[in-house]
Write an enzyme that holds these catalytic residues in place. Sequence first.
Site, PDB file in Angstrom:
ATOM      1  N   PRO A  26       0.835  -1.201   0.000  1.00  0.00           N
ATOM      2  CA  PRO A  26       0.000   0.000   0.000  1.00  0.00           C
ATOM      3  C   PRO A  26       0.868   1.250   0.000  1.00  0.00           C
ATOM      4  O   PRO A  26       1.968   1.256   0.547  1.00  0.00           O
ATOM      5  CB  PRO A  26      -0.779  -0.122   1.315  1.00  0.00           C
ATOM      6  CG  PRO A  26       0.130  -0.901   2.215  1.00  0.00           C
ATOM      7  CD  PRO A  26       0.884  -1.844   1.315  1.00  0.00           C
ATOM      8  N   CYS A  27       0.384   2.285  -0.660  1.00  0.00           N
ATOM      9  CA  CYS A  27       1.100   3.559  -0.718  1.00  0.00           C
ATOM     10  C   CYS A  27       0.052   4.669  -0.721  1.00  0.00           C
ATOM     11  O   CYS A  27      -0.486   5.000  -1.778  1.00  0.00           O
ATOM     12  CB  CYS A  27       1.974   3.603  -1.966  1.00  0.00           C
ATOM     13  SG  CYS A  27       2.895   5.127  -2.148  1.00  0.00           S
ATOM     14  N   THR A  28      -0.275   5.178   0.441  1.00  0.00           N
ATOM     15  CA  THR A  28      -1.279   6.219   0.645  1.00  0.00           C
ATOM     16  C   THR A  28      -2.646   5.795   0.096  1.00  0.00           C
ATOM     17  O   THR A  28      -3.380   5.122   0.792  1.00  0.00           O
ATOM     18  CB  THR A  28      -0.828   7.561   0.061  1.00  0.00           C
ATOM     19  OG1 THR A  28       0.511   7.825   0.493  1.00  0.00           O
ATOM     20  CG2 THR A  28      -1.708   8.693   0.526  1.00  0.00           C
ATOM     21  N   THR A  29      -2.961   6.135  -1.132  1.00  0.00           N
ATOM     22  CA  THR A  29      -4.273   5.785  -1.707  1.00  0.00           C
ATOM     23  C   THR A  29      -4.158   4.761  -2.824  1.00  0.00           C
ATOM     24  O   THR A  29      -5.110   4.535  -3.559  1.00  0.00           O
ATOM     25  CB  THR A  29      -4.966   7.043  -2.266  1.00  0.00           C
ATOM     26  OG1 THR A  29      -4.142   7.587  -3.304  1.00  0.00           O
ATOM     27  CG2 THR A  29      -5.228   8.072  -1.192  1.00  0.00           C
ATOM     28  N   ARG A  30      -2.983   4.143  -2.941  1.00  0.00           N
ATOM     29  CA  ARG A  30      -2.744   3.214  -4.054  1.00  0.00           C
ATOM     30  C   ARG A  30      -2.219   1.879  -3.562  1.00  0.00           C
ATOM     31  O   ARG A  30      -1.654   1.785  -2.487  1.00  0.00           O
ATOM     32  CB  ARG A  30      -1.684   3.781  -5.004  1.00  0.00           C
ATOM     33  CG  ARG A  30      -2.055   5.088  -5.583  1.00  0.00           C
ATOM     34  CD  ARG A  30      -0.864   5.715  -6.284  1.00  0.00           C
ATOM     35  NE  ARG A  30      -1.219   7.075  -6.660  1.00  0.00           N
ATOM     36  CZ  ARG A  30      -1.024   7.582  -7.847  1.00  0.00           C
ATOM     37  NH1 ARG A  30      -0.439   6.875  -8.780  1.00  0.00           N
ATOM     38  NH2 ARG A  30      -1.385   8.800  -8.118  1.00  0.00           N
TER      39      ARG A  30
END
Length: 80
Positions: A26-30
Amino acid sequence: MTVAQPRADAILDALGGVANVDEIDPCTTRLRSIVKDPSLVDPALLRAAGAFGVMISGRVVQVVVGPHADTVATDLADLM
């Protein structure tokens, strides 16, 4: 009105299945994933699964899922 959480099982299928996925983070909203064969990724199915957008660059596939990215990543890890 609330935004429905994207479905991890449908996202995994759209990424080409468990055998096609090397890594998902996961990376913030992605969800940032590395796949073995990008040609197996189906952007239309990812959008149908709840993704707001899809970016493919080589073996890296970024799936924009919104604020649920951490939860979806945990669900994906459970499926894998």
